[in-house]
Write an enzyme that holds these catalytic residues in place. Structure first.
Site, short mmCIF file in Angstrom:
data_model
loop_
_atom_site.label_atom_id
_atom_site.label_comp_id
_atom_site.label_asym_id
_atom_site.label_seq_id
_atom_site.Cartn_x
_atom_site.Cartn_y
_atom_site.Cartn_z
N ARG A 100 0.84 -1.19 0.00
CA ARG A 100 0.00 0.00 0.00
C ARG A 100 0.88 1.26 0.00
NH1 ARG A 100 -5.04 1.77 -1.21
NH2 ARG A 100 -6.14 2.76 0.50
N THR A 376 -9.83 0.71 -9.82
CA THR A 376 -8.79 -0.09 -9.19
C THR A 376 -8.71 -1.27 -10.12
OG1 THR A 376 -9.15 0.66 -6.90
CG2 THR A 376 -8.45 -1.61 -7.12
N ASP A 418 -7.78 8.26 0.59
CA ASP A 418 -8.31 7.14 1.38
C ASP A 418 -8.08 7.33 2.88
OD1 ASP A 418 -9.59 5.73 -0.55
OD2 ASP A 418 -8.01 4.28 -0.90
N SER A 448 -10.19 -0.63 0.98
CA SER A 448 -11.27 -1.64 0.95
C SER A 448 -10.87 -2.83 0.08
CB SER A 448 -12.54 -1.03 0.37
OG SER A 448 -13.00 0.02 1.18
N GLY A 468 -13.61 -1.29 -7.18
CA GLY A 468 -14.93 -0.79 -6.77
C GLY A 468 -14.91 0.06 -5.52
N GLY A 469 -13.73 0.51 -5.08
CA GLY A 469 -13.68 1.38 -3.90
C GLY A 469 -14.40 0.72 -2.73
N1 GLY Z 1 -8.45 3.21 -3.32
C1 GLY Z 1 -9.46 2.28 -3.03
C2 GLY Z 1 -9.12 1.39 -1.91
O1 GLY Z 1 -7.97 1.21 -1.60
O2 GLY Z 1 -10.00 0.84 -1.30
#
Ligand code: GLY
Length: 565
Positions: A100, A376, A418, A448, A468-469
């Site tokens: 991340r 994503t 985020d 997510s 899909g966020g």
């Molecule tokens: N940027 C979307 C996520 O990481 O959930």
């Protein structure tokens, strides 16, 4: 000797690649015997399968497919973003890799607030200040180093380099998006000749010579080629020019991290998913633990009772997400408590079958859902030895921050959005957060993303994930239930209509025809509010059944593709 092997490998690639002059048709459904890749683009799936045919394992294929996606799917595939990977080794051991993005060292809790303490709109979603320190290159290299079989890292980047150099015919959906974001591209990258054009159309050739050069540097130098030297200097320069605060030391300090995966049991199945800083594994585990207490297979797919239960479970789980979840290196996320079956039974104590529980009753507060894309991308892979890899990566929005690194040809993420910029104020997905996900130097923002592997009888059963966020978690949840409880094959489980509730805003987002008119009316009478959306997630999944692999891309995304042998 190494050189000769590399040469033979490159030659075989050269002769085996399809013409890049036409748009490759994508295949949404496939049954195969040995190995499979499901990704967001046919050329990327093709690269992964070829790597496995030439002796690579699922991790090698994952690395090569990801680099290919960075070229052929620039809206989400990336080297300027980050992601998560869940790996199941052939001996059954499960691993989770966190690559991340992290906040730059100069980031502060009030980074996006004005003098009155109000969030300044747009600062966290585009331009330099929205950019987190990228993790993809470090993560892919760490996965390959530990679990890859192909000895030469360089080989894994060659297909992507070739696609970037020669160019490829873009799909209709890529052309549409490239056109949609032209103004943003011009704003942050005046003079860029690669992505800025009067009008893109299907079949246009996208050549990315600068990206090819960057990939060559990474191929030759490994992660140092990205986190140090000319590429790192160019990243920092561009981030600062566009208003950001990243320093060379932030890039130098970036590390991907192997973490303990979240493992939960649902009926006869073992679910392996991603721990914090993703909320995916915990939230999915909570949803499945709650669901297990009710006979949904008897109630039926999208019946009133099943839908009402799932929605009420989702409200409570997303309320927990907002309150308790963040980067566990910075905040003591109570993982065991959140997954405790008695705790979850208590959470459902006020659930009843007649009426919806208002989100305001669960935690007071309210706001409107923002309109944004949920971009994503996800890759699911199984190889011939049963190694399974589930990997979700992202730039966050389409083309991330819209900032391109000058001379090096790649987009940087806008993942800083985020974080919770201010407790209770929603991000682009309408998600709220609290102290657990507040901004701090070097902290990773909550995600997510839910790359997941399901086992049955100690063998891989399903590999899945989706973009899909905020809706990623509920899409993965529904596809698992479709396959396990409603006995659907992989294709039907992925294509089945979906719905989503995330606690706030207090609405059920749903796809057209998700419910029969009777069920819809009954849910309305129970007090549920609704908002129809075009699509929830683009799930990419593989099911192992009767010794065969059944792969499915999502008809919702024209570019999704399954490839295998
Ligand atoms: N940027 C979307 C996520 O990481 O959930």
């Amino acid at each position: 000797m190494r050189r000769i092997v590399l040469y033979i490998f490159l030659l075989s690639f050269l002769f085996s690649c399809q013409s890049t002059k036409k748009v490759l048709p994508s295949q949404k459904h496939l049954i195969a015997d040995k190995a499979m890749v499901v990704s967001a683009h046919p050329r990327a799936s093709d690269v992964g399968v070829k790597i496995m045919k030439r002796g690579g394992n699922a991790v090698d294929a994952m690395v090569a497919t990801n680099f290919a996606l960075a070229v052929v799917y620039p809206r989400a595939g990336n080297i300027g973003g980050g992601g998560f990977m869940v790996i199941r080794l052939p001996d059954g051991k499960a691993k989770a890799l966190d690559f991340r993005e992290m906040a730059p060292g100069k980031a502060r809790k009030d980074l996006y607030l004005d003098e009155e303490g109000n969030v300044i709109p747009g600062l966290s979603t585009a331009g330099g200040l929205s950019i987190g320190v990228p993790g993809t290159v470090a993560g892919l290299h760490a996965a390959w180093k530990k679990y890859g079989r192909i000895k030469n890292w360089n080989i894994l980047l060659q297909p992507a380099i070739k696609l970037a150099k020669k160019g490829f015919a873009i799909s209709k959906s890529e052309a549409r998006r490239l056109n949609k974001y032209q103004k943003d591209f011009i704003k942050y990258n005046p003079g860029n000749k690669v992505f800025i054009k009067d009008r893109w159309k299907e079949g246009d050739i996208l050549k990315q010579p600068e990206l090819a050069k960057t990939l060559e540097i990474i191929a030759n130098r490994g992660p140092e080629g990205f986190y140090e030297g000319e590429v790192a200097r160019a990243i920092v320069k561009k981030v600062k020019e566009t208003g950001g605060i990243m320093e060379l030391s932030d890039l130098l300090n970036y590390k991907s991290k192997f973490r303990l995966p979240i493992i939960v049991y649902y009926k006869d199945y073992k679910i392996i998913s991603m721990p914090p800083p993703s909320s995916g594994g915990i939230a999915l585990g909570q949803l499945l633990h709650i669901t297990e207490n009710y006979p949904i297979e008897e109630w039926g797919f999208h019946s009133y009772k099943t839908t009402h239960l799932m929605v009420e479970a989702e409200k409570r789980v997303y309320a927990d997400r907002a309150k308790y979840l963040g980067d566990s290196d910075f905040y003591p996320v109570p993982v065991d408590k959140l997954l405790d079956r008695d705790y979850l039974k208590d959470k459902m104590a006020d659930f009843n079958f007649e009426s919806a529980t208002p989100s305001d009753y669960i935690i007071p507060g309210g706001f409107e859902l923002q309109k944004e894309s949920f971009e994503t991308t996800h890759i699911s892979i199984i190889d011939k030895n049963g190694m399974a890899v589930s990997c979700t990566t992202t730039l966050n929005s389409n083309y991330g921050s819209k900032v391109i690194v000058d001379g090096y040809g790649f987009f940087l993420n806008n993942e800083m959005d985020d974080f919770s910029a201010k407790p209770g104020v929603p991000n682009q997905f309408g998600l709220i957060g609290s102290e657990a996900n507040s901004i701090a130097p070097y902290k990773r923002m909550l995600s997510s993303m839910t790359p997941t592997i399901v086992e049955k009888n100690n063998a891989p059963f399903m590999v899945l994930g989706t973009p899909g966020g905020s809706t990623i978690i509920t899409s993965v949840y529904q596809v698992i239930l479709n396959a396990i409880d409603f006995d659907m094959n992989m294709y039907d489980a992925v294509q089945a209509k979906r719905f989503h509730h995330q606690f706030l805003p207090d609405v059920i987002m749903y796809e057209k025809d998700a419910f029969t008119p009777e069920v819809f009316n009954k849910l309305q009478q129970a007090g549920h509010q609704f908002k129809q959306v075009r699509a929830l997630g683009y799930v990419k999944a593989i099911l192992v059944r009767d010794d065969k692999l059944e792969g499915s891309g999502d008809e919702r995304n024209p570019d999704d593709d399954v490839s295998g042998y």
